[in-house]
Design a protein around this motif. Structure first.
Motif, PDB file in Angstrom:
ATOM      1  N   ALA A 230       3.250 -15.958   7.245  1.00 51.42           N
ATOM      2  CA  ALA A 230       2.728 -14.703   7.775  1.00 51.42           C
ATOM      3  C   ALA A 230       3.873 -13.972   8.440  1.00 51.42           C
ATOM      4  N   PRO A 231       3.987 -12.658   8.181  1.00 54.23           N
ATOM      5  CA  PRO A 231       5.110 -11.927   8.753  1.00 54.23           C
ATOM      6  C   PRO A 231       5.050 -11.948  10.276  1.00 54.23           C
ATOM      7  N   GLU A 232       6.216 -11.733  10.874  1.00 56.86           N
ATOM      8  CA  GLU A 232       6.256 -11.705  12.348  1.00 56.86           C
ATOM      9  C   GLU A 232       5.360 -10.598  12.864  1.00 56.86           C
ATOM     10  N   SER A 233       4.650 -10.903  13.928  1.00 53.38           N
ATOM     11  CA  SER A 233       3.770  -9.906  14.520  1.00 53.38           C
ATOM     12  C   SER A 233       4.575  -8.945  15.373  1.00 53.38           C
ATOM     13  N   LYS A 234       4.216  -7.663  15.290  1.00 49.07           N
ATOM     14  CA  LYS A 234       4.929  -6.689  16.113  1.00 49.07           C
ATOM     15  C   LYS A 234       4.291  -6.653  17.504  1.00 49.07           C
ATOM     16  N   PRO A 235       5.046  -6.282  18.514  1.00 48.70           N
ATOM     17  CA  PRO A 235       4.421  -6.031  19.821  1.00 48.70           C
ATOM     18  C   PRO A 235       3.651  -4.713  19.715  1.00 48.70           C
ATOM     19  N   ARG A 236       2.432  -4.795  19.161  1.00 49.53           N
ATOM     20  CA  ARG A 236       1.726  -3.602  18.706  1.00 49.53           C
ATOM     21  C   ARG A 236       1.520  -2.536  19.772  1.00 49.53           C
ATOM     22  N   ARG A 237       1.132  -2.970  20.965  1.00 45.28           N
ATOM     23  CA  ARG A 237       0.788  -1.951  21.968  1.00 45.28           C
ATOM     24  C   ARG A 237       1.960  -1.064  22.299  1.00 45.28           C
ATOM     25  N   LYS A 238       3.131  -1.714  22.451  1.00 43.98           N
ATOM     26  CA  LYS A 238       4.319  -0.940  22.824  1.00 43.98           C
ATOM     27  C   LYS A 238       4.670   0.043  21.725  1.00 43.98           C
ATOM     28  N   LEU A 239       4.449  -0.404  20.477  1.00 43.43           N
ATOM     29  CA  LEU A 239       4.833   0.447  19.364  1.00 43.43           C
ATOM     30  C   LEU A 239       3.857   1.589  19.152  1.00 43.43           C
ATOM     31  N   ALA A 240       2.606   1.407  19.602  1.00 41.82           N
ATOM     32  CA  ALA A 240       1.558   2.354  19.245  1.00 41.82           C
ATOM     33  C   ALA A 240       1.904   3.784  19.655  1.00 41.82           C
ATOM     34  N   ALA A 241       2.348   3.955  20.913  1.00 38.54           N
ATOM     35  CA  ALA A 241       2.605   5.305  21.393  1.00 38.54           C
ATOM     36  C   ALA A 241       3.723   5.941  20.587  1.00 38.54           C
ATOM     37  N   SER A 242       4.777   5.192  20.361  1.00 40.08           N
ATOM     38  CA  SER A 242       5.888   5.785  19.635  1.00 40.08           C
ATOM     39  C   SER A 242       5.500   6.033  18.174  1.00 40.08           C
ATOM     40  N   ALA A 243       4.678   5.153  17.608  1.00 40.56           N
ATOM     41  CA  ALA A 243       4.234   5.362  16.223  1.00 40.56           C
ATOM     42  C   ALA A 243       3.400   6.635  16.130  1.00 40.56           C
ATOM     43  N   GLU A 244       2.565   6.851  17.114  1.00 40.97           N
ATOM     44  CA  GLU A 244       1.724   8.060  17.141  1.00 40.97           C
ATOM     45  C   GLU A 244       2.610   9.308  17.140  1.00 40.97           C
TER      46      GLU A 244
ATOM     47  N   GLY B 135      -6.589   6.032  11.415  1.00 46.05           N
ATOM     48  CA  GLY B 135      -6.528   4.666  11.937  1.00 46.05           C
ATOM     49  C   GLY B 135      -5.381   4.468  12.903  1.00 46.05           C
ATOM     50  N   ASP B 136      -5.004   3.208  13.042  1.00 42.14           N
ATOM     51  CA  ASP B 136      -3.973   2.815  14.005  1.00 42.14           C
ATOM     52  C   ASP B 136      -2.583   2.944  13.357  1.00 42.14           C
ATOM     53  N   PRO B 137      -1.748   3.866  13.851  1.00 42.76           N
ATOM     54  CA  PRO B 137      -0.437   4.061  13.216  1.00 42.76           C
ATOM     55  C   PRO B 137       0.540   2.911  13.452  1.00 42.76           C
ATOM     56  N   SER B 138       0.085   1.868  14.156  1.00 38.44           N
ATOM     57  CA  SER B 138       0.935   0.670  14.223  1.00 38.44           C
ATOM     58  C   SER B 138       0.130  -0.556  13.778  1.00 38.44           C
ATOM     59  N   ALA B 139      -0.781  -0.343  12.827  1.00 40.68           N
ATOM     60  CA  ALA B 139      -1.657  -1.421  12.343  1.00 40.68           C
ATOM     61  C   ALA B 139      -0.883  -2.476  11.570  1.00 40.68           C
ATOM     62  N   SER B 140      -1.438  -3.682  11.514  1.00 44.16           N
ATOM     63  CA  SER B 140      -0.774  -4.708  10.685  1.00 44.16           C
ATOM     64  C   SER B 140      -1.166  -4.597   9.216  1.00 44.16           C
ATOM     65  N   LEU B 141      -2.226  -3.839   8.952  1.00 49.10           N
ATOM     66  CA  LEU B 141      -2.671  -3.721   7.558  1.00 49.10           C
ATOM     67  C   LEU B 141      -2.836  -2.248   7.212  1.00 49.10           C
ATOM     68  N   MET B 142      -2.288  -1.867   6.072  1.00 47.92           N
ATOM     69  CA  MET B 142      -2.357  -0.464   5.633  1.00 47.92           C
ATOM     70  C   MET B 142      -3.012  -0.416   4.249  1.00 47.92           C
ATOM     71  N   PHE B 143      -3.943   0.507   4.065  1.00 48.20           N
ATOM     72  CA  PHE B 143      -4.561   0.749   2.762  1.00 48.20           C
ATOM     73  C   PHE B 143      -4.042   2.082   2.233  1.00 48.20           C
ATOM     74  N   ILE B 144      -3.737   2.097   0.935  1.00 48.13           N
ATOM     75  CA  ILE B 144      -3.229   3.340   0.347  1.00 48.13           C
ATOM     76  C   ILE B 144      -4.063   3.712  -0.876  1.00 48.13           C
ATOM     77  N   GLY B 145      -4.646   4.906  -0.811  1.00 50.83           N
ATOM     78  CA  GLY B 145      -5.423   5.424  -1.942  1.00 50.83           C
ATOM     79  C   GLY B 145      -4.644   6.488  -2.676  1.00 50.83           C
ATOM     80  N   GLU B 146      -5.379   7.238  -3.515  1.00 56.11           N
ATOM     81  CA  GLU B 146      -4.645   8.145  -4.387  1.00 56.11           C
ATOM     82  C   GLU B 146      -4.624   9.591  -3.883  1.00 56.11           C
ATOM     83  N   ALA B 147      -5.772  10.173  -3.595  1.00 57.01           N
ATOM     84  CA  ALA B 147      -5.812  11.572  -3.170  1.00 57.01           C
ATOM     85  C   ALA B 147      -7.169  11.863  -2.563  1.00 57.01           C
ATOM     86  N   PRO B 148      -7.236  12.846  -1.661  1.00 58.42           N
ATOM     87  CA  PRO B 148      -8.532  13.177  -1.057  1.00 58.42           C
ATOM     88  C   PRO B 148      -9.508  13.726  -2.090  1.00 58.42           C
TER      89      PRO B 148
END
Ligand code: URA
Length: 277
Positions: free
Chosen positions: A69-83, A114-127
């Motif tokens: 499993a990939p290393e976990s990010k310190p999500r909370r700290k990253l969240a604000a900057s990711a936003e 969603g959460d811009p620092s999420a551990s899981l990202m889903f990618i679709g095609e178009a709205p």
């Protein structure tokens, strides 16, 4: 001869679905799926591919599950900057307006959710139409099914990040062309870099091809780990392609449902997620 009891058949079907691990979609009488008015009509393959694949960072196929499993990010700290970074990227996209070269028919830019620092990202095609109206990805029928898939993985929609290859609705919901995908792909790659997820699920062929730089069919891509190389960070991110929920709605067979669920289970295993009970 005994008349079959519809309730018993429904229970049996539900149990079979549960055992197949596809209970994120109720299939029995009066269930959400039926009340959504979906008429299952098998179609041979998901949405047709773009004519060719946009230039994407080199992708690898990983024959087995990524080692750990990939290393976990310190999500909370990253969240604000990711936003903040996501906001800046969106503003740049709006200034550049790559869609101005090809789209004539949209109301809102559909950037991501969603959460811009999420551990899981889903990618679709178009709205589609609903997404165009609301400016939020995956809120129509396919989105409702995606929500169930996310719930079944033991997550909520707020805990993942959802984006599309195209940020504007193509006229008549057309499949993105290779040129359209290529014009928008760099912004998607930057979105991935900001989110820095531990895994990506690509939904359907256009998203899978855009991320993996591959011309393989969905049938060959899905169910196996691939990798997206994030040029910005130098990280390699595990990618699991699976069928698009809209395809699943159109071709709602136990076989397709269990394939999608088995793809998602591989992601859950990688991220140490527990199936929702
Ligand atoms: N299908 C997609 O690929 N994306 C959306 O946002 C909605 C439907």
């Amino acid at each position: 001869m005994m008349t079959p009891d519809p309730a018993a058949i429904a229970r049996q079907h539900a149990e079979t679905s549960r055992l197949l691990g596809v209970d994120f979609v109720p299939v029995f009488g009066g269930g959400e799926f039926q009340s959504a008015g979906v008429a299952p009509a098998p179609t041979p393959d998901p949405t047709p591919p773009p004519a060719s694949t946009p230039t994407a960072p080199p992708a690898q196929v990983i024959e087995t599950k990524p080692a750990s499993a990939p290393e976990s990010k310190p999500r909370r700290k990253l969240a604000a900057s990711a936003e903040d970074r996501m906001g800046e990227l969106r503003a740049r996209y709006e200034r550049d307006a790559p869609h101005a070269n090809f789209v004539t028919d949209f109301t809102n830019i559909v950037w991501g959710d969603g959460d811009p620092s999420a551990s899981l990202m889903f990618i679709g095609e178009a709205p589609g139409a609903e997404e165009d109206k609301t400016g939020v990805p995956f809120v129509g029928r396919a989105g409702q099914l995606l929500n169930k898939m996310i719930d079944a993985m033991g997550l909520s929609r707020e805990q993942v990040y959802i984006a599309n290859v195209l940020k504007t609705r193509p006229p008549n919901n057309a499949t993105p062309t290779a040129d359209e995908a290529a014009a928008c792909a760099p912004y998607l790659y930057e979105q991935i870099s900001i989110v820095a997820p531990d895994a990506i699920v690509t939904l359907g062929l256009p998203a899978s091809r855009t991320i993996l730089s591959s011309n393989e069919s969905m049938g060959r891509l899905r169910g196996r780990w691939h990798a997206f190389h994030d040029e910005h960070s130098g990280r390699s991110i595990p990618v699991m392609p699976t069928y698009h929920p809209a395809f699943l709605l159109r071709s709602y067979t136990p076989e397709n449902r269990s394939k999608v669920w088995s793809d998602l289970k591989q992601v859950m295993e990688l991220l140490n997620l527990q199936e929702a009970r």
